[in-house]
Enzyme design. Sequence first.
Site, PDB file in Angstrom:
ATOM      1  N   ARG A 119      64.490 -31.921  45.670  1.00 30.58           N
ATOM      2  CA  ARG A 119      65.462 -30.963  45.104  1.00 30.58           C
ATOM      3  C   ARG A 119      65.701 -31.124  43.611  1.00 30.58           C
ATOM      4  NH1 ARG A 119      68.129 -32.344  49.952  1.00 30.58           N
ATOM      5  NH2 ARG A 119      67.594 -30.828  51.562  1.00 30.58           N
ATOM      6  N   LYS A 141      61.055 -22.340  32.125  1.00 28.71           N
ATOM      7  CA  LYS A 141      60.444 -21.495  33.164  1.00 28.71           C
ATOM      8  C   LYS A 141      59.269 -22.256  33.753  1.00 28.71           C
ATOM      9  CE  LYS A 141      61.500 -16.759  31.816  1.00 28.71           C
ATOM     10  NZ  LYS A 141      60.939 -15.475  31.364  1.00 28.71           N
ATOM     11  N   GLU A 183      51.158 -15.590  20.898  1.00 24.91           N
ATOM     12  CA  GLU A 183      52.588 -15.839  21.186  1.00 24.91           C
ATOM     13  C   GLU A 183      53.342 -16.139  19.886  1.00 24.91           C
ATOM     14  OE1 GLU A 183      53.918 -15.286  24.112  1.00 24.91           O
ATOM     15  OE2 GLU A 183      52.565 -15.878  25.735  1.00 24.91           O
ATOM     16  N   LYS A 225      62.348 -19.562  19.796  1.00 23.35           N
ATOM     17  CA  LYS A 225      62.476 -19.592  21.250  1.00 23.35           C
ATOM     18  C   LYS A 225      63.744 -20.335  21.660  1.00 23.35           C
ATOM     19  CE  LYS A 225      60.515 -19.938  25.702  1.00 23.35           C
ATOM     20  NZ  LYS A 225      59.369 -19.905  26.570  1.00 23.35           N
ATOM     21  N   GLU A 235      67.710 -15.683  31.704  1.00 26.31           N
ATOM     22  CA  GLU A 235      67.232 -14.319  31.495  1.00 26.31           C
ATOM     23  C   GLU A 235      68.113 -13.264  32.155  1.00 26.31           C
ATOM     24  OE1 GLU A 235      62.918 -13.990  31.158  1.00 26.31           O
ATOM     25  OE2 GLU A 235      63.070 -11.962  31.925  1.00 26.31           O
ATOM     26  N   ARG A 239      66.966 -12.892  26.785  1.00 25.83           N
ATOM     27  CA  ARG A 239      65.750 -13.691  26.921  1.00 25.83           C
ATOM     28  C   ARG A 239      64.534 -12.837  27.253  1.00 25.83           C
ATOM     29  NH1 ARG A 239      64.540 -19.639  29.576  1.00 25.83           N
ATOM     30  NH2 ARG A 239      62.284 -19.471  29.333  1.00 25.83           N
ATOM     31  N   ASN A 243      59.371 -11.580  26.446  1.00 19.19           N
ATOM     32  CA  ASN A 243      58.277 -11.026  27.249  1.00 19.19           C
ATOM     33  C   ASN A 243      57.640  -9.807  26.600  1.00 19.19           C
ATOM     34  OD1 ASN A 243      58.095 -12.783  29.472  1.00 19.19           O
ATOM     35  ND2 ASN A 243      60.055 -12.011  30.187  1.00 19.19           N
ATOM     36  N   HIS A 246      54.261  -8.689  27.816  1.00 19.72           N
ATOM     37  CA  HIS A 246      53.933  -9.425  29.039  1.00 19.72           C
ATOM     38  C   HIS A 246      53.842  -8.534  30.280  1.00 19.72           C
ATOM     39  CE1 HIS A 246      54.602 -12.828  26.446  1.00 19.72           C
ATOM     40  NE2 HIS A 246      54.445 -13.704  27.422  1.00 19.72           N
ATOM     41  N   HIS A 250      50.620  -9.165  32.029  1.00 22.21           N
ATOM     42  CA  HIS A 250      50.517  -9.734  33.377  1.00 22.21           C
ATOM     43  C   HIS A 250      49.701  -8.807  34.284  1.00 22.21           C
ATOM     44  CE1 HIS A 250      54.297 -12.519  32.956  1.00 22.21           C
ATOM     45  NE2 HIS A 250      53.213 -13.028  32.397  1.00 22.21           N
ATOM     46  N   HIS A 263      45.835 -15.766  28.984  1.00 22.27           N
ATOM     47  CA  HIS A 263      47.199 -15.220  28.951  1.00 22.27           C
ATOM     48  C   HIS A 263      47.521 -14.631  27.566  1.00 22.27           C
ATOM     49  CE1 HIS A 263      51.473 -14.835  29.786  1.00 22.27           C
ATOM     50  NE2 HIS A 263      51.729 -15.532  28.698  1.00 22.27           N
TER      51      HIS A 263
HETATM   52  P1  NAD Z   1      45.814 -23.501  29.967  1.00 18.32           P
HETATM   53  O1  NAD Z   1      46.868 -24.413  30.406  1.00 18.32           O
HETATM   54  O2  NAD Z   1      44.892 -22.953  30.983  1.00 18.32           O
HETATM   55  O3  NAD Z   1      44.979 -24.199  28.804  1.00 18.32           O
HETATM   56  C1  NAD Z   1      43.904 -23.529  28.240  1.00 18.32           C
HETATM   57  C2  NAD Z   1      42.610 -24.363  28.311  1.00 18.32           C
HETATM   58  O4  NAD Z   1      42.635 -25.371  27.303  1.00 18.32           O
HETATM   59  C3  NAD Z   1      42.425 -25.090  29.620  1.00 18.32           C
HETATM   60  O5  NAD Z   1      41.062 -25.101  29.938  1.00 18.32           O
HETATM   61  C4  NAD Z   1      42.913 -26.492  29.283  1.00 18.32           C
HETATM   62  O6  NAD Z   1      42.409 -27.470  30.138  1.00 18.32           O
HETATM   63  C5  NAD Z   1      42.386 -26.645  27.888  1.00 18.32           C
HETATM   64  N1  NAD Z   1      43.065 -27.599  27.032  1.00 18.32           N
HETATM   65  C6  NAD Z   1      44.383 -27.898  27.014  1.00 18.32           C
HETATM   66  N2  NAD Z   1      44.657 -28.688  25.984  1.00 18.32           N
HETATM   67  C7  NAD Z   1      43.497 -28.921  25.339  1.00 18.32           C
HETATM   68  C8  NAD Z   1      43.146 -29.647  24.186  1.00 18.32           C
HETATM   69  N3  NAD Z   1      44.061 -30.254  23.432  1.00 18.32           N
HETATM   70  N4  NAD Z   1      41.853 -29.695  23.821  1.00 18.32           N
HETATM   71  C9  NAD Z   1      40.917 -29.011  24.545  1.00 18.32           C
HETATM   72  N5  NAD Z   1      41.176 -28.279  25.621  1.00 18.32           N
HETATM   73  C10 NAD Z   1      42.472 -28.234  26.014  1.00 18.32           C
HETATM   74  O7  NAD Z   1      46.436 -22.221  29.219  1.00 18.32           O
HETATM   75  P2  NAD Z   1      47.627 -22.049  28.161  1.00 18.32           P
HETATM   76  O8  NAD Z   1      47.216 -20.933  27.298  1.00 18.32           O
HETATM   77  O9  NAD Z   1      48.012 -23.342  27.559  1.00 18.32           O
HETATM   78  O10 NAD Z   1      48.846 -21.592  29.074  1.00 18.32           O
HETATM   79  C11 NAD Z   1      48.800 -20.379  29.794  1.00 18.32           C
HETATM   80  C12 NAD Z   1      49.757 -20.493  30.948  1.00 18.32           C
HETATM   81  O11 NAD Z   1      51.078 -20.663  30.448  1.00 18.32           O
HETATM   82  C13 NAD Z   1      49.778 -19.266  31.822  1.00 18.32           C
HETATM   83  O12 NAD Z   1      49.746 -19.645  33.166  1.00 18.32           O
HETATM   84  C14 NAD Z   1      51.098 -18.590  31.482  1.00 18.32           C
HETATM   85  O13 NAD Z   1      51.620 -17.868  32.549  1.00 18.32           O
HETATM   86  C15 NAD Z   1      51.949 -19.787  31.148  1.00 18.32           C
HETATM   87  N6  NAD Z   1      53.074 -19.480  30.273  1.00 18.32           N
HETATM   88  C16 NAD Z   1      54.290 -19.910  30.652  1.00 18.32           C
HETATM   89  C17 NAD Z   1      55.386 -19.687  29.857  1.00 18.32           C
HETATM   90  C18 NAD Z   1      56.724 -20.257  30.227  1.00 18.32           C
HETATM   91  O14 NAD Z   1      57.727 -19.904  29.607  1.00 18.32           O
HETATM   92  N7  NAD Z   1      56.788 -21.146  31.200  1.00 18.32           N
HETATM   93  C19 NAD Z   1      55.256 -19.004  28.642  1.00 18.32           C
HETATM   94  C20 NAD Z   1      53.977 -18.570  28.271  1.00 18.32           C
HETATM   95  C21 NAD Z   1      52.893 -18.816  29.103  1.00 18.32           C
HETATM   96  N1  GLY Z   2      57.749 -16.851  27.940  1.00 24.50           N
HETATM   97  C1  GLY Z   2      58.934 -16.122  28.220  1.00 24.50           C
HETATM   98  C2  GLY Z   2      60.147 -16.960  28.421  1.00 24.50           C
HETATM   99  O1  GLY Z   2      60.095 -18.161  28.327  1.00 24.50           O
HETATM  100  O2  GLY Z   2      61.176 -16.441  28.705  1.00 24.50           O
END
Ligand code: NAD
Ligand code: GLY
Length: 358
Positions: A119, A141, A183, A225, A235, A239, A243, A246, A250, A263
């Site tokens: 939890r 998130k 972003e 942010k 949100e 907030r 997006n 997005h 998405h 993404h």
């Molecule tokens: P990812 O985590 O898939 O990383 C991209 C690629 O880079 C992967 O292959 C990873 O293994 C590689 N990688 C990571 N660090 C590295 C480094 N230093 N050197 C070499 N390779 C490296 O993708 P991302 O773009 O980091 O994140 C996208 C995800 O984040 C999506 O799932 C999206 O929905 C999520 N997201 C979440 C929020 C939130 O608020 N929680 C906001 C934006 C995006």
């Molecule tokens: N990436 C959108 C949020 O964190 O709200």
Amino acid sequence: MRSLEVDLGDRSYPIFIAPGVLSQVESFAPYIKGDQVCVVTNDVVAPLYLDTLLASLPNGLKVSTVVLPDGEANKTLDVLSTIYDTLLRDRHNRTTTLIALGGGVVGDMTGFAAASYQRGVDFIQVPTTLLSQVDSSVGGKTGVNHPLGKNMIGAFHQPNAVVIDTNVLKSLPPRELSAGIAEVIKYGLIADAEFLVWLEQNMAALLACDAEALAYAIERSCLNKAQVVAEDEREGGIRAILNLGHTFGHAIETHQGYGVWLHGEAVAAGMVMAADLSARQGWISWESVERIKSLLKVASLPVEAPENMTAADFMELMAVDKKVLSGKLRLVLLSEVGKAVVTESFDEQYLKETLTTC
Ligand code: NAD
Ligand code: GLY
């Protein structure tokens, strides 16, 4: 060292931004309360940075590691449950701390594991992509994808600290760097027109991984942010401006298959669609739409939706967006360049035109 605070009362936490913070025990020790830690990473990041992180943990901890398969396609409930398997097998209790070492996929999954294990336990974000450093590691998130929709299973759960080592970006593939820049540009468009001008002037330095330019862009993005999250953590309102692009993005990611469009790439095309609709509404000029497209193009980002997607595909996929209220689609649009609005008051005919022309 640049540092800032996400101001959330007793759940406030620091963001540290500097080259080399991954190698410093002080980055982690104050944020680990018990004697157990579980580091979650993936099979791309582990060979690069896992040993450095493990060497930075305080002595005397019981440490487990989980190495997930890489990629957005693995951001699933099945893969998530392998984190619980390790936590239970190694008898982690409620005082354990999870550490997410990786991009947004690892961060979102580790955060959700931390939100749900017994939890809720503590976790630390160590984002290693530009996208995760400027966006996903901040704000709490967390979650995984469902075949029918992106990030549909999740929870809000804030980390204890965000440790951003700018040196790790040196190993990031250029396509991933550009995805992160999408972003960064978003913050300029939604809330920070001055930063947008800075980005137009400094894009070459960012693409060349200039350390100072990257650190500045990360800090300013996190500041933007953090301000929005502090105002509206869960949100209920403002907030949602984070997006921008997005809802369209998405839909692109889900339609193409997770991981086919990155993404950030999908968000880039989505921001053009949001700008296009804003121009049709008469809120921003068509010159502004061209300005936005030019900046995204300089950053090697897509400015058009995938050719194989129809307006009907978009409408079907956008109907499951988390911003839909009482069956009514709400979109983040631009009332001016540097100011976003969340609205359901747009002309549906204009939306159809955007979906067919972008
Ligand atoms: P990812 O985590 O898939 O990383 C991209 C690629 O880079 C992967 O292959 C990873 O293994 C590689 N990688 C990571 N660090 C590295 C480094 N230093 N050197 C070499 N390779 C490296 O993708 P991302 O773009 O980091 O994140 C996208 C995800 O984040 C999506 O799932 C999206 O929905 C999520 N997201 C979440 C929020 C939130 O608020 N929680 C906001 C934006 C995006
Ligand atoms: N990436 C959108 C949020 O964190 O709200």
